[in-house]
Scaffold this motif. Structure first.
Motif: not given
Length: 217
Positions: A112-125
């Motif tokens: 709620k209090e964090s405006e910047l969220i960096i979200c790494p992800f991979c292309y597996d299902e």
């Protein structure tokens, strides 16, 4: 939405409910970049149960490398204390490597209090599904949050037939960066050192993050 300029206390989360997507690695690389290339002071908190970011920090200390920033262990309930400390010196960037889970009620104020969220992800299902669910929850908790999605550990030799549709689906929640390829170089990084071979891949991504979201007018 609050202005995200450098005079305001900035808390940056590296988060995804799926483990193994390079969250801690990218948090280290981003923090190194912030200090070395953008000349910002950084404070890092490791909230991940595996403590891999904190262990990199300890290993760097053992090698007697110059410290670019301090790393502390914390947990999700400790966020309020981190928030207060960040407010005391808004010029310092606070980077949090968040635990990969969504089953803790204490996570709600963090999102709620964090405006910047960096979200790494991979292309597996499984990674894509988990990332989609994570982004959906974040937007429900904090519609004003900014989510930056980084396709990570992308294998250049593999053809991802669903890549375009995945990007389109995740693009509903946030901004996708250029992909980061899967390389052996990532194993050589420390909290004091970024391999030169990674610079041309990561500098454009991190520079855009700073220009568009961290030091934007």
């Amino acid at each position: 939405m609050k202005s995200l300029d450098k005079k305001i206390a900035m808390i940056i989360l590296f988060a995804n409910q799926k483990g193994g997507v390079g969250k801690s690695t990218l948090a280290v690389l981003f923090s190194n970049f912030a200090v070395q290339k953008r000349k910002r002071k950084v404070k890092v908190f490791d909230m991940d149960f595996q403590q891999s970011l904190y262990n990199k920090y300890l290993n760097s200390d053992l090698l007697e490398n110059e410290k670019l920033y301090e790393v502390e262990l914390s947990n999700i309930p400790g966020f309020k204390s981190i928030q207060k400390r960040a407010a005391q010196d808004p010029k310092i960037l606070t980077v949090i490597d968040l635990a990969g889970r969504m089953d803790d009620d204490n996570l709600v104020p963090v999102l709620k209090e964090s405006e910047l969220i960096i979200c790494p992800f991979c292309y597996d299902e499984y990674s894509v599904t988990s990332t989609f669910e994570f982004c959906y929850v974040v937007k429900k908790v904090n519609p004003e949050s900014r989510i930056i999605l980084i396709p990570n550990r992308v294998k250049t030799s593999v053809k991802y037939e669903t890549l375009e549709s995945v990007n389109q689906a995740l693009g509903q929640f946030g901004e996708l960066t250029s992909p980061v390829s899967d390389r052996i170089d990532f194993q050589r990084l420390t909290t004091s050192y970024t391999p030169e071979s990674l610079v041309p891949i990561l500098d454009p991504i991190f520079n855009k993050l700073f220009d568009d979201h961290i030091e934007a007018d």
